[in-house]
Design a protein around this motif. Structure first.
Motif, PDB file in Angstrom:
ATOM      1  N   MET A  63       0.859  -1.168   0.000  1.00 52.78           N
ATOM      2  CA  MET A  63       0.000   0.000   0.000  1.00 52.78           C
ATOM      3  C   MET A  63       0.908   1.235   0.000  1.00 52.78           C
ATOM      4  SD  MET A  63      -2.587   1.365   2.917  1.00 52.78           S
ATOM      5  CE  MET A  63      -3.947   0.320   2.613  1.00 52.78           C
ATOM      6  N   PRO A  64       0.698   2.134  -0.937  1.00 54.22           N
ATOM      7  CA  PRO A  64       1.518   3.348  -0.966  1.00 54.22           C
ATOM      8  C   PRO A  64       1.211   4.229   0.234  1.00 54.22           C
ATOM      9  CG  PRO A  64       0.215   3.129  -2.996  1.00 54.22           C
ATOM     10  CD  PRO A  64      -0.184   2.042  -2.090  1.00 54.22           C
ATOM     11  N   SER A  65       2.174   5.025   0.619  1.00 53.03           N
ATOM     12  CA  SER A  65       1.994   5.879   1.788  1.00 53.03           C
ATOM     13  C   SER A  65       1.617   7.304   1.421  1.00 53.03           C
ATOM     14  CB  SER A  65       3.272   5.881   2.627  1.00 53.03           C
ATOM     15  OG  SER A  65       4.333   6.420   1.858  1.00 53.03           O
ATOM     16  N   ASP A  66       1.285   7.563   0.157  1.00 57.75           N
ATOM     17  CA  ASP A  66       0.925   8.924  -0.219  1.00 57.75           C
ATOM     18  C   ASP A  66      -0.509   9.227   0.213  1.00 57.75           C
ATOM     19  OD1 ASP A  66      -0.169   7.196  -1.997  1.00 57.75           O
ATOM     20  OD2 ASP A  66      -0.010   8.534  -3.727  1.00 57.75           O
ATOM     21  N   PRO A  67      -0.820  10.456   0.580  1.00 54.44           N
ATOM     22  CA  PRO A  67      -2.155  10.799   1.067  1.00 54.44           C
ATOM     23  C   PRO A  67      -3.222  10.700  -0.013  1.00 54.44           C
ATOM     24  CG  PRO A  67      -0.719  12.744   1.054  1.00 54.44           C
ATOM     25  CD  PRO A  67       0.118  11.568   0.661  1.00 54.44           C
ATOM     26  N   ASP A  68      -2.847  10.777  -1.286  1.00 53.68           N
ATOM     27  CA  ASP A  68      -3.846  10.666  -2.346  1.00 53.68           C
ATOM     28  C   ASP A  68      -4.481   9.276  -2.365  1.00 53.68           C
ATOM     29  OD1 ASP A  68      -3.484  13.257  -3.155  1.00 53.68           O
ATOM     30  OD2 ASP A  68      -1.927  12.736  -4.631  1.00 53.68           O
ATOM     31  N   HIS A  69      -3.681   8.252  -2.063  1.00 58.63           N
ATOM     32  CA  HIS A  69      -4.215   6.891  -2.042  1.00 58.63           C
ATOM     33  C   HIS A  69      -5.269   6.746  -0.933  1.00 58.63           C
ATOM     34  CE1 HIS A  69      -4.401   2.594  -2.416  1.00 58.63           C
ATOM     35  NE2 HIS A  69      -4.089   2.456  -1.137  1.00 58.63           N
ATOM     36  N   VAL A  70      -5.014   7.343   0.235  1.00 56.41           N
ATOM     37  CA  VAL A  70      -5.969   7.282   1.348  1.00 56.41           C
ATOM     38  C   VAL A  70      -7.253   8.020   0.972  1.00 56.41           C
ATOM     39  CG1 VAL A  70      -6.356   7.954   3.745  1.00 56.41           C
ATOM     40  CG2 VAL A  70      -4.135   7.058   3.065  1.00 56.41           C
ATOM     41  N   LEU A  71      -7.107   9.180   0.348  1.00 55.82           N
ATOM     42  CA  LEU A  71      -8.297   9.939  -0.053  1.00 55.82           C
ATOM     43  C   LEU A  71      -9.095   9.194  -1.120  1.00 55.82           C
ATOM     44  CD1 LEU A  71      -6.843  13.559  -0.135  1.00 55.82           C
ATOM     45  CD2 LEU A  71      -8.317  12.542   1.588  1.00 55.82           C
ATOM     46  N   ASP A  72      -8.409   8.515  -2.032  1.00 58.02           N
ATOM     47  CA  ASP A  72      -9.102   7.723  -3.052  1.00 58.02           C
ATOM     48  C   ASP A  72      -9.874   6.572  -2.407  1.00 58.02           C
ATOM     49  OD1 ASP A  72      -8.206   9.350  -5.070  1.00 58.02           O
ATOM     50  OD2 ASP A  72      -6.471   8.066  -5.567  1.00 58.02           O
ATOM     51  N   ALA A  73      -9.293   5.949  -1.389  1.00 57.03           N
ATOM     52  CA  ALA A  73      -9.968   4.843  -0.701  1.00 57.03           C
ATOM     53  C   ALA A  73     -11.207   5.349   0.024  1.00 57.03           C
ATOM     54  CB  ALA A  73      -9.011   4.170   0.277  1.00 57.03           C
TER      55      ALA A  73
END
Length: 118
Positions: free
Chosen positions: A1-11
């Motif tokens: 899982m990437p640690s960039d905040p965009d990935h969290v926002l996409d989830a």
């Protein structure tokens, strides 16, 4: 899982979109049709004939007299209630019931301990 905040926002956006889609479907859902209930067994109710005028007159007269008796005894009941209220609300009775000069510390009771063996 990437640690960039965009990935969290996409989830989070994906979960919100999925919830919105499911909630719209749930608003359209209707319970399945139930069959109409079958009529149950009922007991026949007898139809009573009206009371004879003589009996009806006697019942009305008895009701009127009972009402008069109740109205006659109402002041007596209110008087007894007033007397009892004044007795139980008096300072004399309150002082009789409440303990006077109760000590703050009570002496220890001499009680045998059942756990002690002889």
């Amino acid at each position: 899982m990437p640690s960039d905040p965009d990935h969290v926002l996409d989830a989070i956006d994906g979960v919100v979109d999925e919830w919105l889609a499911m909630s719209e479907d749930s608003m359209r859902w209707a319970p399945p049709e139930k069959p109409a209930p079958r009529p149950g067994l009922t007991l026949p109710t007898p139809s009573l004939p009206p009371l004879p005028p003589l009996v009806e007159g006697l019942l009305e007269e008895a009701g009127a007299r009972a009402q008069a008796v109740v109205e006659a005894f109402r002041p007596l009941g209110e008087g007894v209630l007033g007397v009892l209220t004044s007795i139980f609300d008096s300072d004399t009775l309150r002082r009789l019931v409440e303990p006077a000069d109760w000590p703050e510390e009570h002496p220890e009771l001499d009680v045998d301990d059942p756990s002690e063996e002889f």
